[in-house]
Design a protein around this motif. Structure first.
Motif, short mmCIF file in Angstrom:
data_model
loop_
_atom_site.label_atom_id
_atom_site.label_comp_id
_atom_site.label_asym_id
_atom_site.label_seq_id
_atom_site.Cartn_x
_atom_site.Cartn_y
_atom_site.Cartn_z
N ARG A 149 0.87 -1.17 0.00
CA ARG A 149 0.00 0.00 0.00
C ARG A 149 0.91 1.23 0.00
N ILE A 150 0.87 1.97 -1.10
CA ILE A 150 1.77 3.10 -1.29
C ILE A 150 0.99 4.41 -1.18
N GLY A 186 -7.31 7.59 -2.77
CA GLY A 186 -7.30 9.04 -2.69
C GLY A 186 -6.88 9.56 -1.34
N GLU A 187 -7.31 8.88 -0.28
CA GLU A 187 -6.98 9.32 1.08
C GLU A 187 -5.49 9.13 1.40
N ASP A 188 -4.76 8.46 0.52
CA ASP A 188 -3.34 8.23 0.72
C ASP A 188 -2.48 9.21 -0.08
N ILE A 189 -3.09 10.30 -0.54
CA ILE A 189 -2.35 11.34 -1.27
C ILE A 189 -2.42 12.64 -0.48
N VAL A 190 -1.26 13.22 -0.20
CA VAL A 190 -1.17 14.53 0.44
C VAL A 190 -0.51 15.48 -0.55
N THR A 191 -1.20 16.54 -0.92
CA THR A 191 -0.68 17.52 -1.87
C THR A 191 -0.36 18.82 -1.15
N LEU A 192 0.85 19.32 -1.38
CA LEU A 192 1.35 20.50 -0.69
C LEU A 192 1.75 21.58 -1.69
N GLU A 238 0.98 5.87 9.37
CA GLU A 238 0.12 5.01 10.17
C GLU A 238 -0.59 3.95 9.34
N LYS A 239 -0.77 4.20 8.03
CA LYS A 239 -1.60 3.28 7.25
C LYS A 239 -0.94 2.74 5.98
N CYS A 240 0.13 3.37 5.53
CA CYS A 240 0.76 2.94 4.28
C CYS A 240 2.03 2.15 4.57
N ASP A 241 2.30 1.16 3.72
CA ASP A 241 3.53 0.38 3.84
C ASP A 241 4.74 1.19 3.41
N ALA A 242 4.53 2.04 2.41
CA ALA A 242 5.62 2.86 1.86
C ALA A 242 5.03 4.11 1.26
N VAL A 243 5.88 5.12 1.04
CA VAL A 243 5.42 6.41 0.51
C VAL A 243 6.33 6.83 -0.64
N TYR A 244 5.70 7.30 -1.70
CA TYR A 244 6.40 7.83 -2.86
C TYR A 244 6.34 9.35 -2.80
N VAL A 245 7.44 10.00 -3.12
CA VAL A 245 7.52 11.47 -3.07
C VAL A 245 7.70 12.00 -4.48
N THR A 246 6.85 12.94 -4.86
CA THR A 246 6.98 13.55 -6.18
C THR A 246 7.07 15.07 -6.06
N GLN A 282 15.33 10.94 4.67
CA GLN A 282 15.72 10.26 5.92
C GLN A 282 14.65 9.30 6.42
N TRP A 283 13.40 9.52 6.02
CA TRP A 283 12.29 8.71 6.51
C TRP A 283 12.35 7.29 5.96
N GLU A 284 12.23 6.31 6.83
CA GLU A 284 12.38 4.91 6.41
C GLU A 284 11.26 4.44 5.50
N LYS A 285 10.12 5.14 5.49
CA LYS A 285 9.02 4.71 4.63
C LYS A 285 9.09 5.28 3.22
N THR A 286 10.01 6.20 2.96
CA THR A 286 10.13 6.75 1.62
C THR A 286 10.73 5.71 0.69
N LEU A 287 9.97 5.35 -0.33
CA LEU A 287 10.31 4.25 -1.23
C LEU A 287 11.11 4.72 -2.43
N ALA A 288 10.78 5.90 -2.94
CA ALA A 288 11.39 6.42 -4.16
C ALA A 288 10.92 7.85 -4.33
N MET A 289 11.51 8.57 -5.29
CA MET A 289 11.08 9.95 -5.55
C MET A 289 11.29 10.32 -7.00
#
Length: 325
Positions: A149-150, A186-192, A238-246, A282-289
């Motif tokens: 779950r990304i 959709g709830e797993d996307i944070v836009t800044l 809290e809910k995702c296995d990994a996070v992608y940064v764009t 630095q965050w261990e859940k960041t998978l790629a960017m």
């Protein structure tokens, strides 16, 4: 000859020179011998696609200029007293693009990501776009390869939830495509960094209805980008296995990044983005960017590409701290 089916050597390879034994340039550090023997901490992949951009964009040339500028930077981060040369890094080349077929380009990206992750499962991939349409097939490929779950942390002036019925897949559609194919919730996307007069009410309502968490440039200025990034990490962690940064580079102010197709005032500063990149690296859940929407053909003295290289190097400073805890 490439050891991958969908990734090949870049069209131009800049040979690093060694003039000072006490200085290591980024161009000397990142391996470009195309043998890829052993293991790597990180790998760079270029995705030279911009025919899918809504407005004219020369972002397909960004990977080449990005590599060319490696000789202008050293591996030493003075502020952190960290030398990135201790990380093992490789340039894996560019995903092969079809000359006219955007859907085929996206398929090649997805398959190339699957190939890379299956061959080097512990690698931190860095993708250099290209326009923002590339984020959709990259994340789809990561989903296929990792079955996780990304979540996404999405720095952008735009929502990128346009309807694909109007113009097909483009740099304005990646978030919607990920949601509608159920690759990402959709709830797993944070836009800044969303900008006024760059989006529509209808697409805002779509994004909010899908559960996307949205923060405007004004909210970022009021609450602080570092605080919102920390919130996003806690929320998704809290809910995702990994996070992608764009990073859509147009999230920054036009005075900082003149070489993006959609320049705009009152954007984020380079310092804010660099700090965020380091924290997420630095965050261990960041998978790629990825870094997208840099158009060197509209730039001045490579200002914008230099910002993307610095974003890359600050991200890796954070990653260095992650692997050297």
């Amino acid at each position: 000859m490439s050891q991958f089916t969908f990734i090949q050597k870049p069209a131009m390879i800049h040979t690093p020179g060694k003039s000072d034994p006490y200085v290591t340039r980024v161009s000397e550090w990142i391996e470009q011998d195309w043998s890829w023997n052993g293991t790597y901490d990180l790998g760079v992949v270029g995705i030279p696609l911009s025919k899918s951009s809504i407005s004219f964009s020369g972002a397909h040339s960004h990977p080449a200029v990005f590599r060319q500028l490696w000789s202008a930077f050293t591996t030493y981060n003075w502020d952190e007293d960290i030398d990135l040369k201790d990380l093992k890094a490789a340039d894996f080349g560019d995903v092969t693009m079809h000359i006219t077929d955007i859907l085929q380009c996206h398929q090649n990206i997805e398959e190339g990501v699957v190939e890379l992750v299956q061959r080097f499962p512990s690698l931190l991939p860095i993708f250099v776009g290209g326009d923002h349409s590339i984020t959709y097939p990259i994340v789809k490929g990561l989903m296929r390869a990792r079955q996780q779950r990304i979540g996404l942390i999405h720095f952008d002036a735009h929502l990128d939830v346009r309807d694909t019925l109007y113009g097909g897949p483009s740099n304005g559609t990646p978030m919607r495509s990920l949601i509608e194919t159920q690759a990402v919730q959709g709830e797993d996307i944070v836009t800044l960094g969303l900008r006024s007069f760059a989006n529509s009410k209808e697409y805002r309502e779509y994004a909010e209805g899908k559960g996307m968490k949205l923060f405007t440039q004004k909210q970022v200025k009021q609450q602080g980008l570092a605080n919102l990034v920390t919130w996003a990490m806690e929320y998704l962690g809290e809910k995702c296995d990994a996070v992608y940064v764009t990073f859509d580079i147009d999230v920054m102010d036009q005075s900082v990044v003149p070489g993006v197709p959609a320049i705009g005032p009152n954007g984020l500063t380079a310092a804010e983005i660099f700090e965020s990149a380091a924290a997420l690296g630095q965050w261990e859940k960041t998978l790629a960017m990825d870094m997208v929407c840099v158009d060197p053909t509209k730039d001045t003295r490579d200002i914008t590409t230099r910002v993307s290289v610095h974003t890359f190097l600050h991200f890796l400073t954070g990653y260095y701290k992650r692997v050297n805890r």
